[in-house]
Every structure is written in structure tokens, then in C-alpha cells.
Design a protein around this motif. Sequence first.
Motif, PDB file in Angstrom:
ATOM      1  N   HIS A  40      65.653  37.718 -61.138  1.00  0.00           N
ATOM      2  CA  HIS A  40      66.315  38.220 -62.347  1.00  0.00           C
ATOM      3  C   HIS A  40      65.720  37.575 -63.586  1.00  0.00           C
ATOM      4  O   HIS A  40      65.581  38.208 -64.637  1.00  0.00           O
ATOM      5  CB  HIS A  40      67.812  37.926 -62.278  1.00  0.00           C
ATOM      6  N   LEU A  41      65.346  36.303 -63.462  1.00  0.00           N
ATOM      7  CA  LEU A  41      64.781  35.583 -64.597  1.00  0.00           C
ATOM      8  C   LEU A  41      63.397  36.102 -64.954  1.00  0.00           C
ATOM      9  O   LEU A  41      63.080  36.283 -66.129  1.00  0.00           O
ATOM     10  CB  LEU A  41      64.713  34.090 -64.273  1.00  0.00           C
ATOM     11  N   MET A  42      62.582  36.355 -63.942  1.00  0.00           N
ATOM     12  CA  MET A  42      61.186  36.694 -64.181  1.00  0.00           C
ATOM     13  C   MET A  42      60.925  38.184 -64.332  1.00  0.00           C
ATOM     14  O   MET A  42      59.863  38.578 -64.828  1.00  0.00           O
ATOM     15  CB  MET A  42      60.327  36.160 -63.021  1.00  0.00           C
ATOM     16  N   SER A  43      61.868  39.035 -63.912  1.00  0.00           N
ATOM     17  CA  SER A  43      61.607  40.475 -63.902  1.00  0.00           C
ATOM     18  C   SER A  43      61.243  41.049 -65.273  1.00  0.00           C
ATOM     19  O   SER A  43      60.360  41.912 -65.344  1.00  0.00           O
ATOM     20  CB  SER A  43      62.796  41.225 -63.303  1.00  0.00           C
ATOM     21  N   PRO A  44      61.869  40.629 -66.384  1.00  0.00           N
ATOM     22  CA  PRO A  44      61.442  41.185 -67.674  1.00  0.00           C
ATOM     23  C   PRO A  44      59.984  40.865 -68.001  1.00  0.00           C
ATOM     24  O   PRO A  44      59.249  41.734 -68.488  1.00  0.00           O
ATOM     25  CB  PRO A  44      62.397  40.509 -68.674  1.00  0.00           C
ATOM     26  N   LEU A  45      59.555  39.628 -67.712  1.00  0.00           N
ATOM     27  CA  LEU A  45      58.172  39.245 -67.991  1.00  0.00           C
ATOM     28  C   LEU A  45      57.201  39.948 -67.050  1.00  0.00           C
ATOM     29  O   LEU A  45      56.102  40.347 -67.458  1.00  0.00           O
ATOM     30  CB  LEU A  45      58.012  37.727 -67.868  1.00  0.00           C
ATOM     31  N   ILE A  46      57.603  40.105 -65.783  1.00  0.00           N
ATOM     32  CA  ILE A  46      56.755  40.824 -64.828  1.00  0.00           C
ATOM     33  C   ILE A  46      56.583  42.277 -65.270  1.00  0.00           C
ATOM     34  O   ILE A  46      55.475  42.819 -65.271  1.00  0.00           O
ATOM     35  CB  ILE A  46      57.364  40.764 -63.415  1.00  0.00           C
ATOM     36  N   GLY A  47      57.685  42.914 -65.651  1.00  0.00           N
ATOM     37  CA  GLY A  47      57.617  44.297 -66.114  1.00  0.00           C
ATOM     38  C   GLY A  47      56.750  44.443 -67.348  1.00  0.00           C
ATOM     39  O   GLY A  47      55.952  45.387 -67.454  1.00  0.00           O
TER      40      GLY A  47
END
Length: 341
Positions: free
Chosen positions: A290-297
Amino acid sequence: MNQRNGSIDVFRFLGACLVFLCHSIYSEYRPTLSLLGVLGRWVVPFFFMVAGYYFQKSYAVRPVQAFTKTIRNLLFVTLFVNLFYLLFTLLTEGTIKPLITYFTLLTGVYFHLWFLTSMMLGYLALWFLLHFKLDKLLPFVVVVSLLIILIFIPYNSLLGLGPHPIYARSLLSVPFLCIGFLISKHALDRHVSRLTAYILIALGIGLQLVEVSFLSSFMPSAAKVNFLAGTLPLSVGIFLLSLRLSISPEYPLSYYGRRYSLPLYLYHPVVNLVFHRIFAKSIVTGGFFHLMSPLIGLGICMLLMVVLDKYAPAVFRALCGDFSRPKVSVEEKSARVSSTQ
């Protein structure tokens, strides 16, 4: 105008990235992203001011051509992107029936495309004022339109009014296109110090936080409102700061802002939705994801843009609403002549 301001382009890129992060999947799990959403209201007004700023420079040289070229390009982008999302919605949802409503004319067929229709309305208002020599009314139009927007939402509940929020969003381009136009026309950035810009930014942040706290007792969605009174000094302060900073147009973030901020804004919902559906069926879940998903996207979206730009430039230009032939440089012309000899 061919001359670009590298600082403006850096802020354009940062603004587009901020939009992506705030719209990303699982963003509701991160309080930090919720705070960014509150403080990130400057982005869309900033984009409008940039458009008004550069438009004035073109208008000062060739008034008629400035309007015809701008409206033509905006129409191409608006029509193409709306057709793209009609097809995208049909493929992902199996129907476009919910989109068949008069609000589609104001918002576009997808939630974020109101930006384009609002821009169209703003340019029509600007054309009317300039064509009929009413440019002295521009400051008046700024004040009145801002008051109307604030009355429509978020302060409509205090007045017992209930207009749909889209009316306020659709008007948002009018004051900020005019502000950008006036800043360029009167070279106000030359008379405003960085300190003044920083003060406006701090004032805007403080006002927005106070407003959200106050409005939360009247409307549960106060933190998601697109525009507050404090957004005005915040967005103007950031725009003036971008004009006062000296960053080369060749700086990587400047290039990314100039090249990718528009397509990043236009197509980030595609990546978000696909990303969400892929990982909704995956066992990869939890706090770290959940923490990394915005940056991954965001990384995936940027990678797609860069790859398309490099290996399928015609597709990339079409996605940006540019169907013109690419300009050929002097070096390329010389190379072609040499190859035929």
C-alpha cells in the motif's frame, strides 16, 4: 513562443506527478497522500496560469493566430482524449450508458477531463474580453469568477445553496487564465521577490488547513474540494516562484515537464485502473505494498510515456492530440539531401 521557462516546466512535472499520486490506488490508506491532496490544490490553477502566461506572449505578437492555433489544438486534444476514454470505458466496463448525460459536456467522459472543457470555457471568456477591447475588465472578471466559484462550492452549504460541484470546477480556468495573462502582460514577476512568493505560499497553506478544519463540520468531503480561498495565494505564490527561479530548459525535470506533464495527466487513470485490477487478483497485499503502490504506478506510467515517445513517436503525438507532421531539423534535412546524392 519557442522560448521556454525551465522552472515552470519543473513545477508542471511535479504537479502532474502529484495528481497521479493523489489519484493512485490505495492512496486512501496513506494519510500522507491525503494531506498532499489537501495541499496539492495548486496544481490545476497552476496549469491554467501557465497556459494564460504563454498565451499572452503569443497574443502580443499575433493575436488572431494565437487564438485560432490554441483553440484548434485544444479541440483536437479534447475530442481525441474523450473518444479514447469512451473506447476505454466500453472495453473495461462493457457499457458507456452511464456516460450519456448532459454533464458529460461539462466534464468529459472521464472524471479528470473536466480540465479540458474548463480550459475551453476559459479561452472563450478571454477571447470575448480581448476581442471587444474589454481587457480592462480582466481583474474584475478574476474577482467575480473566484467569488462565484467559492459560493458554488465549498461555501454553498453556509448559504443554503446546492449547486452541483462541476459548475465550480468548470469555471476554474476563467480566473486563472486571466491571472496568468495579466502577470505576463504587466511583467509582474519582475516586481515580485522570491520572499513574497514564499509568503503567499505559506499563507495559502495555512488558510487551506484552517478552511478544511472549519468546513469539516459542515461537509464530510471538505478535504476533497478542488478549490478553497487559500488555494488562490498558494497557487499564485508557486507560479510566481517558478518565474523567479532560474532553471535551464535542458534540466532533466524541465524536459520531463515540457514533454510528459500533459500525457501524464491525461492518461494516468488508465495505468491506475489496470494496475488496480492486476493487483486486486494478486496475493501481494499489505502495508508495504500500500505504501509503495503509488510510486510504483507513477514509475510504470512514466516508463510507458518515455518508451512510446522514443519507439512510437507518432502514437505518442496522437495521444497528446498532435496529428501534425513532426518538424524536421536542419541536420536531418542535410542528411536526407546527402543520402540522395
